[in-house]
Design a protein around this motif. Structure first.
Motif, mmCIF file in Angstrom:
data_model
loop_
_atom_site.group_PDB
_atom_site.id
_atom_site.type_symbol
_atom_site.label_atom_id
_atom_site.label_comp_id
_atom_site.label_asym_id
_atom_site.label_seq_id
_atom_site.Cartn_x
_atom_site.Cartn_y
_atom_site.Cartn_z
ATOM 1 N N THR A 198 0.829 -1.205 0.000
ATOM 2 C CA THR A 198 0.000 0.000 0.000
ATOM 3 C C THR A 198 0.867 1.260 0.000
ATOM 4 O OG1 THR A 198 -1.674 -1.216 1.218
ATOM 5 C CG2 THR A 198 -1.882 1.182 1.201
ATOM 6 N N ARG A 199 1.952 1.249 0.772
ATOM 7 C CA ARG A 199 2.747 2.491 0.810
ATOM 8 C C ARG A 199 3.497 2.709 -0.506
ATOM 9 N NH1 ARG A 199 7.608 1.411 5.144
ATOM 10 N NH2 ARG A 199 8.358 -0.510 4.189
ATOM 11 N N ARG A 200 3.882 1.611 -1.169
ATOM 12 C CA ARG A 200 4.493 1.780 -2.493
ATOM 13 C C ARG A 200 3.465 2.330 -3.484
ATOM 14 N NH1 ARG A 200 8.771 0.843 -5.563
ATOM 15 N NH2 ARG A 200 8.451 0.078 -7.672
ATOM 16 N N LEU A 201 2.217 1.821 -3.365
ATOM 17 C CA LEU A 201 1.136 2.320 -4.225
ATOM 18 C C LEU A 201 0.972 3.833 -4.050
ATOM 19 C CD1 LEU A 201 -1.436 1.866 -6.030
ATOM 20 C CD2 LEU A 201 -2.700 1.619 -3.880
ATOM 21 N N ARG A 212 3.075 6.091 -3.157
ATOM 22 C CA ARG A 212 4.159 6.856 -3.789
ATOM 23 C C ARG A 212 3.979 6.895 -5.309
ATOM 24 N NH1 ARG A 212 7.416 4.555 0.451
ATOM 25 N NH2 ARG A 212 8.052 2.842 -0.912
ATOM 26 N N LYS A 213 3.590 5.752 -5.874
ATOM 27 C CA LYS A 213 3.410 5.706 -7.331
ATOM 28 C C LYS A 213 2.221 6.577 -7.768
ATOM 29 C CE LYS A 213 6.890 3.676 -7.781
ATOM 30 N NZ LYS A 213 8.016 4.293 -8.500
ATOM 31 N N LEU A 214 1.189 6.631 -6.939
ATOM 32 C CA LEU A 214 0.025 7.468 -7.277
ATOM 33 C C LEU A 214 0.395 8.945 -7.240
ATOM 34 C CD1 LEU A 214 -2.865 5.645 -5.377
ATOM 35 C CD2 LEU A 214 -2.321 5.565 -7.820
ATOM 36 N N GLU A 215 1.136 9.323 -6.219
ATOM 37 C CA GLU A 215 1.536 10.733 -6.128
ATOM 38 C C GLU A 215 2.393 11.129 -7.329
ATOM 39 O OE1 GLU A 215 2.969 10.994 -1.861
ATOM 40 O OE2 GLU A 215 1.797 12.838 -2.051
ATOM 41 N N GLN A 216 3.253 10.193 -7.767
ATOM 42 C CA GLN A 216 4.083 10.509 -8.945
ATOM 43 C C GLN A 216 3.221 10.784 -10.170
ATOM 44 O OE1 GLN A 216 6.708 7.121 -9.277
ATOM 45 N NE2 GLN A 216 7.886 7.732 -7.480
ATOM 46 N N ARG A 217 2.026 10.223 -10.184
ATOM 47 C CA ARG A 217 1.133 10.428 -11.334
ATOM 48 C C ARG A 217 0.068 11.474 -11.062
ATOM 49 N NH1 ARG A 217 3.703 6.150 -11.297
ATOM 50 N NH2 ARG A 217 4.370 5.100 -13.202
ATOM 51 N N ASN A 218 0.273 12.234 -10.016
ATOM 52 C CA ASN A 218 -0.641 13.345 -9.734
ATOM 53 C C ASN A 218 -2.055 12.882 -9.396
ATOM 54 O OD1 ASN A 218 -1.017 15.991 -9.327
ATOM 55 N ND2 ASN A 218 -0.669 16.643 -11.437
ATOM 56 N N ILE A 219 -2.166 11.702 -8.798
ATOM 57 C CA ILE A 219 -3.454 11.217 -8.303
ATOM 58 C C ILE A 219 -3.636 11.807 -6.900
ATOM 59 C CG2 ILE A 219 -4.803 9.153 -7.695
ATOM 60 C CD1 ILE A 219 -4.198 9.586 -10.750
ATOM 61 N N ALA A 220 -4.872 12.253 -6.607
ATOM 62 C CA ALA A 220 -5.086 13.068 -5.409
ATOM 63 C C ALA A 220 -5.276 12.256 -4.136
ATOM 64 C CB ALA A 220 -6.281 13.977 -5.629
ATOM 65 N N GLY A 221 -5.708 11.013 -4.279
ATOM 66 C CA GLY A 221 -5.951 10.229 -3.074
ATOM 67 C C GLY A 221 -6.288 8.794 -3.433
ATOM 68 N N ALA A 241 0.688 3.308 7.477
ATOM 69 C CA ALA A 241 1.798 3.193 6.507
ATOM 70 C C ALA A 241 1.537 4.106 5.323
ATOM 71 C CB ALA A 241 1.946 1.742 6.054
ATOM 72 N N ALA A 242 0.283 4.125 4.866
ATOM 73 C CA ALA A 242 -0.066 4.975 3.715
ATOM 74 C C ALA A 242 0.147 6.442 4.079
ATOM 75 C CB ALA A 242 -1.518 4.727 3.300
ATOM 76 N N LYS A 243 -0.340 6.862 5.248
ATOM 77 C CA LYS A 243 -0.193 8.262 5.652
ATOM 78 C C LYS A 243 1.285 8.629 5.811
ATOM 79 C CE LYS A 243 -2.801 10.956 6.046
ATOM 80 N NZ LYS A 243 -3.361 11.730 4.899
ATOM 81 N N ASP A 244 2.051 7.722 6.407
ATOM 82 C CA ASP A 244 3.470 8.021 6.637
ATOM 83 C C ASP A 244 4.270 8.116 5.341
ATOM 84 O OD1 ASP A 244 3.041 8.144 9.301
ATOM 85 O OD2 ASP A 244 3.861 6.153 9.771
ATOM 86 N N SER A 245 3.789 7.444 4.303
ATOM 87 C CA SER A 245 4.607 7.410 3.077
ATOM 88 C C SER A 245 4.207 8.494 2.086
ATOM 89 C CB SER A 245 4.516 6.040 2.417
ATOM 90 O OG SER A 245 3.170 5.784 2.092
#
Ligand code: SPV
Ligand code: MG
Length: 546
Positions: free
Chosen positions: A106-109, A111-120, A154-158
């Protein structure tokens, strides 16, 4: 957590997408997300006015043609999100199922979402691989609360940006647990750091979610998915202080119904006639793809690539010396080795990537039948000359053209070299006397003779005339016009059209007039390898010119 008052929050559409999703969740108004499942549906949702997009797991898997059971890999989902993100500006909330594994996945997901400008991302408290909530929901095991809280932490921390949103989805009511369990889980997830809670229900009425909302009392923004209780007026949700409604699958369902209807109809009637007016025009597809932007960009950055070139072919004449053969068609439609002369010419242009070909016909223009060309007719061809034929095409002139006679055959390199040549106007001159001079040849006086050992000299055309003596070669009836050359050509055409003249002016007169204005016409020397068709002997030679 209480929703802030309207005055405290900036406009929904300001800031990063994550910040905007956060504001949608926290806004005191009821907000709506629309499902999308690929680039074009995302664009459609945004154009319709939705302030945010739900990247639905059900719809994404359906558009891939697989089940909503994590059959599509998470990287395939993320790849699709990249397309959706690229073509939209509104925030996208991913339906991230269970986070595609444990806390680590989930935490890797995230990071990858943020790289693609996904909001949440919304994660649900089921086990991987999950199944859709409406398929045997009560048989689906729920995640251990502590384990799921660890995933949220984990998601919030990453997450890199403070605004990226984690929505925790409570599946207790779907899986047959009671309201108490649903509330217990929601509270645990809130304390673990979730930015909002999605409470899901599969009832046909909103009773469960309304009870939940009442008990929840706005401790964190509440999100709902009214797929089964869709007939509830949204006013009910407003009153219940729901934050966000997700229309979770309506675009994929609309697309599927429309595609089924169109496919069945076309198959049954063996024709698209009945569906044509009910489906999107091809132009609408181009618009959604942003075709206009590319056109503008091409105009702006055209220097980087070979510009689009247009060919203007003068083909109005019958071909006087070929009377017997040109009763029913103009000279350019005479077959040479089974292919009309004009067809050969057009093929040469297409070979060089020149696809905009305008042919000015006159005599028997209706018989000009070559695919992929535009035909303009000089109706008064008998009483006018080349100048009038050129004027017929003038409205469509561009600043990147090749103008030529339609009875030419030439080796490919001649056109290629002309397209690569520099100069605003460039005339092709044959310095060899190999090609028999039939018809009424035009000889070129040039600033320098052809010195075949020196390639890059700038040679100017001084004059075209019928006088062979003192010339440096023969103009083959082909000229390149671009940039400033277009203005010079237009000026001279206007000037010569206004003059009353005994003789009908031709293309050589136009070039001579341009030169007389002090404007440079450059020469591209060639050495044979072409012919024009004026006589029966030329026809024989043309057949051999393959
Ligand atoms: C989805 O859109 O994939 C959802 C909502 O998860 S639902 O299908 O209602 O479970
Ligand atoms: Mg889903």
């Amino acid at each position: 957590m209480n929703k802030p008052g309207a005055a405290d929050i900036p406009a929904i559409n300001a800031g990063t997408r994550a910040a905007r999703l956060r504001r949608l969740l926290q806004s005191p108004q009821l907000e709506f997300l629309m499902e999308a499942h690929n680039g074009i549906s995302a664009r459609i949702a945004e154009e319709a006015g939705f302030a945010g997009i739900w990247a639905s797991g059900l719809a994404l898997s359906a558009q891939f043609g697989v089940r909503d059971n994590n059959e599509a890999s998470w990287t395939q989902v993320v790849d699709m999100l990249e397309f959706m993100s690229d073509v939209t500006t509104v925030p996208i909330l991913l339906d991230g199922d269970t986070g595609y594994g444990n806390f680590n996945n989930t935490r890797r997901l995230v990071r990858k979402l943020e790289q693609r400008n996904i909001a949440g991302v919304c994660i649900e408290d089921k086990l991987f691989p999950k199944s859709n909530s409406f398929l045997d929901g009560e048989r689906q095991p729920l995640a251990d609360i502590d384990e799921f809280c660890g995933k949220i932490k984990a998601a919030k921390d990453s997450q890199g940006s403070d605004d990226f949103c984690i929505v925790a989805r409570v599946e207790a009511l779907i899986a047959g647990w009671d309201m108490k369990e649903a509330l217990r889980r929601a509270e645990a997830y809130r304390q673990a750091g979730a930015d909002a809670v999605l409470i899901h229900s599969k009832l046909g009425r909103p009773d469960e979610i309304l009870t939940f909302a009442k008990e929840w009392a706005n401790r964190a923004p509440l999100v709902i998915v009214p797929t089964t209780y869709y007939s509830t007026p949204v006013e009910v949700y407003r009153r219940a202080q729901i934050s966000v409604v997700i229309w979770a699958n309506h675009l994929i369902r609309a697309a599927v119904a429309a595609m089924q209807a169109a496919a069945r109809q076309i198959q049954a009637t063996q024709s698209p006639i009945d569906v044509e007016d009910r489906i999107a025009a091809v132009g609408e597809i181009f618009r959604l793809q942003g075709a206009d932007e590319l056109k503008k960009a091409e105009r702006r950055y055209a220097g980087a690539v070979r510009r689009r070139v247009q060919a203007i072919v003068l083909a109005a004449s019958r071909g006087r010396e070929l009377d017997g053969l040109t009763e029913a068609r103009p000279k350019v439609m005479l077959p040479i080795g089974g292919r009309p002369l004009l067809r050969r010419l057009v093929d040469e242009f297409k070979k060089q990537g020149v696809n905009e070909i305008t042919v000015v016909g006159g005599y028997r223009a209706e018989t000009i039948d070559v695919p992929g060309i535009k035909v303009i007719v000089n109706r008064d061809y008998e009483h006018t000359g080349e100048l009038a034929s050129l004027a017929c095409a003038q409205a469509g002139f561009t600043d990147n053209m090749v103008i030529l006679y339609g009875d030419l055959l030439f080796r490919s390199y001649i056109l290629r070299d002309l397209l690569d040549s520099s100069g605003d106007i460039v005339a092709v001159v044959d310095s060899a006397a190999k090609t028999p001079a039939t018809g009424s040849p035009d000889y070129a006086k040039c600033s320098l003779p052809d010195d075949r050992t020196v390639m890059d000299r700038e040679v100017r055309l001084l004059q075209l005339s019928k006088e062979k003596k003192g010339s440096s070669g023969r103009w083959i009836g082909m000229v390149r016009v671009r940039g400033e050359g277009l203005r010079w050509l237009n000026d001279s055409l206007t000037e010569l059209t206004m003059r009353k003249q005994e003789r009908r002016p031709g293309l050589p007169d136009v070039l001579n007039h341009i030169i007389a204005q002090g404007r440079p016409v450059r020469v591209l020397y060639i050495n044979g390898h072409w012919l024009d068709v004026n006589s029966l002997d030329d026809l024989d030679r043309a057949s051999a010119f393959t």
